[in-house]
Design a protein around this motif. Structure first.
Motif, PDB file in Angstrom:
ATOM      1  N   PRO A  38       0.812  -1.333  -0.102  1.00 60.10           N
ATOM      2  CA  PRO A  38       0.107   0.098   0.041  1.00 60.10           C
ATOM      3  C   PRO A  38       0.823   1.276  -0.028  1.00 60.10           C
ATOM      4  N   SER A  39       0.326   2.418  -0.607  1.00 59.24           N
ATOM      5  CA  SER A  39       1.070   3.711  -0.537  1.00 59.24           C
ATOM      6  C   SER A  39       1.410   4.085   0.736  1.00 59.24           C
ATOM      7  N   THR A  40       2.026   5.081   0.956  1.00 61.97           N
ATOM      8  CA  THR A  40       2.269   5.634   2.200  1.00 61.97           C
ATOM      9  C   THR A  40       1.712   6.981   2.209  1.00 61.97           C
ATOM     10  N   LYS A  41       0.864   7.206   1.527  1.00 59.42           N
ATOM     11  CA  LYS A  41       0.050   8.518   1.442  1.00 59.42           C
ATOM     12  C   LYS A  41      -0.948   8.636   2.768  1.00 59.42           C
ATOM     13  N   TYR A  42      -1.226   9.908   2.980  1.00 53.73           N
ATOM     14  CA  TYR A  42      -2.088  10.042   4.169  1.00 53.73           C
ATOM     15  C   TYR A  42      -3.506  10.680   3.311  1.00 53.73           C
ATOM     16  N   TYR A  43      -4.512   9.901   3.879  1.00 52.88           N
ATOM     17  CA  TYR A  43      -5.858  10.420   3.052  1.00 52.88           C
ATOM     18  C   TYR A  43      -6.751  11.073   4.053  1.00 52.88           C
ATOM     19  N   GLU A  44      -7.729  11.818   3.478  1.00 50.94           N
ATOM     20  CA  GLU A  44      -8.742  12.631   4.337  1.00 50.94           C
ATOM     21  C   GLU A  44     -10.103  12.498   3.581  1.00 50.94           C
ATOM     22  N   ASP A 131     -21.754  24.998   6.847  1.00 52.86           N
ATOM     23  CA  ASP A 131     -22.393  25.138   8.521  1.00 52.86           C
ATOM     24  C   ASP A 131     -21.124  24.295   9.272  1.00 52.86           C
ATOM     25  N   HIS A 132     -20.972  22.871   8.764  1.00 59.57           N
ATOM     26  CA  HIS A 132     -19.644  22.560   9.586  1.00 59.57           C
ATOM     27  C   HIS A 132     -19.068  21.401   8.661  1.00 59.57           C
ATOM     28  N   VAL A 133     -18.054  20.792   8.869  1.00 55.69           N
ATOM     29  CA  VAL A 133     -17.231  19.950   8.070  1.00 55.69           C
ATOM     30  C   VAL A 133     -16.913  18.767   9.301  1.00 55.69           C
ATOM     31  N   THR A 134     -16.905  17.424   8.470  1.00 59.28           N
ATOM     32  CA  THR A 134     -16.299  16.379   9.156  1.00 59.28           C
ATOM     33  C   THR A 134     -15.181  15.677   8.449  1.00 59.28           C
ATOM     34  N   SER A 135     -14.157  15.415   9.201  1.00 59.24           N
ATOM     35  CA  SER A 135     -13.039  14.878   8.759  1.00 59.24           C
ATOM     36  C   SER A 135     -12.943  13.439   9.141  1.00 59.24           C
ATOM     37  N   ILE A 136     -12.242  12.636   8.340  1.00 58.27           N
ATOM     38  CA  ILE A 136     -11.799  11.399   8.667  1.00 58.27           C
ATOM     39  C   ILE A 136     -10.528  11.047   7.965  1.00 58.27           C
ATOM     40  N   PHE A 137      -9.591  10.870   8.851  1.00 50.76           N
ATOM     41  CA  PHE A 137      -8.197  10.536   8.383  1.00 50.76           C
ATOM     42  C   PHE A 137      -7.844   8.917   8.310  1.00 50.76           C
ATOM     43  N   MET A 138      -7.042   8.769   7.046  1.00 48.38           N
ATOM     44  CA  MET A 138      -6.948   7.179   6.728  1.00 48.38           C
ATOM     45  C   MET A 138      -5.418   7.022   5.967  1.00 48.38           C
ATOM     46  N   THR A 139      -5.331   5.676   6.005  1.00 49.22           N
ATOM     47  CA  THR A 139      -4.086   5.194   5.258  1.00 49.22           C
ATOM     48  C   THR A 139      -4.580   4.080   4.655  1.00 49.22           C
ATOM     49  N   GLU A 140      -3.749   3.749   3.313  1.00 47.61           N
ATOM     50  CA  GLU A 140      -4.412   2.910   2.509  1.00 47.61           C
ATOM     51  C   GLU A 140      -4.384   1.443   3.261  1.00 47.61           C
ATOM     52  N   SER A 141      -5.133   0.615   2.982  1.00 53.95           N
ATOM     53  CA  SER A 141      -5.060  -0.821   3.373  1.00 53.95           C
ATOM     54  C   SER A 141      -4.482  -1.765   2.506  1.00 53.95           C
ATOM     55  N   GLU A 142      -3.959  -2.777   2.967  1.00 56.28           N
ATOM     56  CA  GLU A 142      -3.180  -3.875   2.371  1.00 56.28           C
ATOM     57  C   GLU A 142      -4.252  -4.471   0.933  1.00 56.28           C
ATOM     58  N   ASN A 192     -14.014  -3.001  -7.250  1.00 59.87           N
ATOM     59  CA  ASN A 192     -13.169  -2.326  -6.222  1.00 59.87           C
ATOM     60  C   ASN A 192     -12.474  -1.197  -6.542  1.00 59.87           C
ATOM     61  N   ILE A 193     -12.683  -0.201  -5.929  1.00 58.30           N
ATOM     62  CA  ILE A 193     -11.987   1.076  -6.382  1.00 58.30           C
ATOM     63  C   ILE A 193     -10.844   1.469  -5.115  1.00 58.30           C
ATOM     64  N   ALA A 194     -11.078   1.564  -3.865  1.00 58.70           N
ATOM     65  CA  ALA A 194      -9.898   1.577  -2.983  1.00 58.70           C
ATOM     66  C   ALA A 194     -10.322   0.989  -1.735  1.00 58.70           C
ATOM     67  N   TYR A 195      -9.393   0.752  -0.712  1.00 54.70           N
ATOM     68  CA  TYR A 195      -9.606   0.298   0.554  1.00 54.70           C
ATOM     69  C   TYR A 195      -8.857   1.105   1.470  1.00 54.70           C
ATOM     70  N   TRP A 196      -9.428   1.559   2.599  1.00 56.96           N
ATOM     71  CA  TRP A 196      -8.408   2.284   3.634  1.00 56.96           C
ATOM     72  C   TRP A 196      -8.798   1.888   5.109  1.00 56.96           C
ATOM     73  N   MET A 197      -7.714   2.150   5.844  1.00 57.81           N
ATOM     74  CA  MET A 197      -8.024   1.918   7.283  1.00 57.81           C
ATOM     75  C   MET A 197      -8.174   3.403   8.028  1.00 57.81           C
ATOM     76  N   THR A 198      -9.078   3.689   8.698  1.00 53.27           N
ATOM     77  CA  THR A 198      -9.219   5.095   9.456  1.00 53.27           C
ATOM     78  C   THR A 198      -8.197   5.010  10.342  1.00 53.27           C
ATOM     79  N   GLN A 199      -7.799   6.309  10.795  1.00 57.92           N
ATOM     80  CA  GLN A 199      -6.771   6.560  11.668  1.00 57.92           C
ATOM     81  C   GLN A 199      -7.681   7.221  13.097  1.00 57.92           C
ATOM     82  N   PRO A 200      -7.991   6.468  13.993  1.00 57.03           N
ATOM     83  CA  PRO A 200      -8.823   7.001  15.320  1.00 57.03           C
ATOM     84  C   PRO A 200      -8.102   8.330  15.923  1.00 57.03           C
TER      85      PRO A 200
END
Length: 265
Positions: A38-44, A131-142, A192-200
């Motif tokens: 998986p890429s080491t990119k950081y996703y949001e 009004d407001h924004v929700t952010s979810i941070f992620m890294t690529e899953s294997e 299948n487009i993409a899979y990520w793991m969220t970063q709590p």
């Protein structure tokens, strides 16, 4: 000459066999080929909730200005979508960064950019758009294929799915997707487009599996999922993987249509 002909014939048989195996969904098929590291990119994932009456305005501001200024500051536009449920006034988009530190720096520079400040002044002359924004941070899953722009005409319908698991069960879920689920999705016409793991954000939170599928339409996606759930292979896989108890606690699904400026369509 005879030896050369014999070698050619054997090569042709081997190629034919490999092709048939791939078409049958066997070990050499694209659906079952393990992805590269998986890429080491950081996703949001960012979800924008506009102020009342400003939905079209916020979508248009991204079209005209925001995506270009993101790129100027090193942010990679992955995709922009709106829910197919029109009662949900949301803009959902995903950005990629080289790292978390790069993400923080990019947003700092973006917020201070005179060009962006001028856009805000122009587009919010009659009131705030968001009004407001929700952010979810992620890294690529294997599990993920290479995440890259991909377009089809007509544009596809996308489905954002989020899985929460019982404590300690995430490895079981990943194994089930790796060994079975992705290939069965492909078998039933889902991409299948993409899979990520969220970063709590908090230490007591568990990561979630978040992924995107593409369908020809929302109706086709729902039909394909019904066929997937009734597949005897899936029924056995699910039963075998849950002999020691259920894996997931919650599955969330949002069907989305890409905006006209989304890199993924």
């Amino acid at each position: 000459m005879k030896k050369a002909l014999m070698m050619f014939a054997l090569s042709a048989v081997a190629l034919c066999s490999a092709t048939l195996t791939a078409l049958a969904g066997g070990p050499g098929s694209p659906a079952n080929t393990p992805p590269s590291a998986p890429s080491t990119k950081y996703y949001e994932v960012r979800i924008y909730y506009p102020t009342p009456g400003k939905y079209e305005a916020i979508v248009d501001r991204f079209r005209q200005y925001t995506t270009k200024i993101f790129e100027k500051h090193g942010m990679e536009n992955i995709g922009y979508w709106t829910p197919t449920d029109t009662s949900r006034k949301e803009l959902i988009y995903i950005l990629a960064y080289p790292s978390k530190a790069a993400r923080d720096t990019s947003w700092k520079h973006f917020g201070a950019d005179p060009e962006w400040k001028a856009v805000v002044a122009k587009t919010e002359a009659n009131g705030k758009l968001v009004d407001h924004v929700t952010s979810i941070f992620m890294t690529e899953s294997e599990l993920s294929p290479v995440v890259k722009p991909s377009k089809q005409s007509p544009p596809r319908t996308f489905e954002l799915r989020t899985y929460s698991t019982h404590p300690g069960k995430m490895p079981d879920l990943i194994a089930r997707f790796r060994d079975h689920t992705r290939a069965l999705f492909t078998k039933h016409g889902m991409t299948n487009i993409a899979y990520w793991m969220t970063q709590p954000k908090n230490a007591d939170e568990q990561p979630q599996l978040l992924y995107i599928l593409a369908h020809p339409s929302e109706a086709a996606g729902k039909q394909h999922f019904d066929e997937f759930r009734k597949d005897p292979v899936w029924e056995k896989v699910k039963a075998d993987s849950e002999k020691n108890g259920p894996i997931t606690t919650k599955v969330e699904s949002v069907y989305m249509k890409p905006t006209d400026y989304s890199p993924m369509q």
